[in-house]
Design a protein around this motif. Structure first.
Motif, mmCIF file in Angstrom:
data_model
loop_
_atom_site.group_PDB
_atom_site.id
_atom_site.type_symbol
_atom_site.label_atom_id
_atom_site.label_comp_id
_atom_site.label_asym_id
_atom_site.label_seq_id
_atom_site.Cartn_x
_atom_site.Cartn_y
_atom_site.Cartn_z
ATOM 1 N N LEU A 136 0.820 -1.214 0.000
ATOM 2 C CA LEU A 136 0.000 0.000 0.000
ATOM 3 C C LEU A 136 0.855 1.264 0.000
ATOM 4 N N ALA A 137 1.991 1.231 0.674
ATOM 5 C CA ALA A 137 2.892 2.392 0.681
ATOM 6 C C ALA A 137 3.417 2.671 -0.726
ATOM 7 N N GLU A 138 3.814 1.612 -1.427
ATOM 8 C CA GLU A 138 4.305 1.789 -2.796
ATOM 9 C C GLU A 138 3.180 2.242 -3.730
ATOM 10 N N MET A 139 1.986 1.709 -3.528
ATOM 11 C CA MET A 139 0.854 2.132 -4.348
ATOM 12 C C MET A 139 0.521 3.605 -4.095
ATOM 13 N N THR A 140 0.619 4.044 -2.842
ATOM 14 C CA THR A 140 0.354 5.449 -2.518
ATOM 15 C C THR A 140 1.331 6.353 -3.250
ATOM 16 N N SER A 141 2.584 5.956 -3.271
ATOM 17 C CA SER A 141 3.598 6.715 -4.006
ATOM 18 C C SER A 141 3.253 6.784 -5.489
ATOM 19 N N MET A 142 2.805 5.656 -6.053
ATOM 20 C CA MET A 142 2.420 5.633 -7.469
ATOM 21 C C MET A 142 1.222 6.549 -7.726
ATOM 22 N N VAL A 143 0.277 6.575 -6.795
ATOM 23 C CA VAL A 143 -0.904 7.438 -6.953
ATOM 24 C C VAL A 143 -0.481 8.902 -6.953
ATOM 25 N N ILE A 144 0.354 9.286 -5.992
ATOM 26 C CA ILE A 144 0.780 10.684 -5.882
ATOM 27 C C ILE A 144 1.558 11.133 -7.120
ATOM 28 N N THR A 189 1.891 -2.421 -12.405
ATOM 29 C CA THR A 189 2.842 -1.517 -13.043
ATOM 30 C C THR A 189 2.344 -0.083 -13.074
ATOM 31 N N ASP A 190 1.046 0.101 -12.850
ATOM 32 C CA ASP A 190 0.469 1.440 -12.834
ATOM 33 C C ASP A 190 -0.832 1.401 -12.029
ATOM 34 N N VAL A 191 -1.285 2.576 -11.601
ATOM 35 C CA VAL A 191 -2.559 2.694 -10.892
ATOM 36 C C VAL A 191 -3.475 3.615 -11.693
ATOM 37 N N SER A 192 -4.769 3.410 -11.530
ATOM 38 C CA SER A 192 -5.724 4.282 -12.206
ATOM 39 C C SER A 192 -6.898 4.571 -11.285
ATOM 40 N N ASN A 193 -7.564 5.664 -11.606
ATOM 41 C CA ASN A 193 -8.751 6.084 -10.871
ATOM 42 C C ASN A 193 -9.918 5.235 -11.339
ATOM 43 N N GLU A 194 -10.306 4.262 -10.505
ATOM 44 C CA GLU A 194 -11.343 3.301 -10.889
ATOM 45 C C GLU A 194 -12.748 3.745 -10.516
#
Length: 131
Positions: A42-50, A106-111
């Motif tokens: 979750l920490a890494e995902m938060t960084s990807m989101v920001i 590999t990436d995050v998106s606004n779902e």
């Protein structure tokens, strides 16, 4: 002797009910509470989101009050799936939900998006108002 047997039976039933209650309660909490491995992901995902373009667009037009991390193991059939993680960006208008776009994340998106408590309520902090 029969009264003693009744008492033991009642204690056994009470013990069984309490053990079931605490066991089920513990299991349900574990499905929504991130463990240490989950917190790292979750920490890494938060960084990807920001760092994402979509987050920057949101932050440029709305006030971001909070970023919340979440896990929901009921969300998908496979409890070890990356898709049960979510990052929630809370603004004064909405809460934007981000998740991984693929199994490798590999990436995050606004779902999606949902109601934000900040549309009708003040931020929690500062706890004491200073004049």
């Amino acid at each position: 002797m029969q009264k003693k047997s009744k008492s033991i039976f009642i204690l056994l039933v009470i013990s069984l009910v309490l053990n079931l209650y605490f066991g089920i309660n513990s299991y349900i909490k574990s499905t929504y509470t991130p463990n240490l491995d989950d917190q790292d992901i979750l920490a890494e995902m938060t960084s990807m989101v920001i760092q994402s373009k979509r987050y920057k667009e949101i932050a440029s037009r709305e006030t971001v009050y909070a970023i919340k991390q979440g896990v929901n193991r009921f969300k998908v059939a496979n409890p070890s799936s990356i898709y049960h993680y979510g990052i929630y960006v809370k603004t004064e208008k909405q809460t934007y939900m981000f998740s991984c776009t693929d199994k490798a994340c590999t990436d995050v998106s606004n779902e999606g998006w949902t109601y934000s408590r900040y549309s009708e309520e003040e931020p929690i902090l500062p706890l004491e108002k200073t004049d």
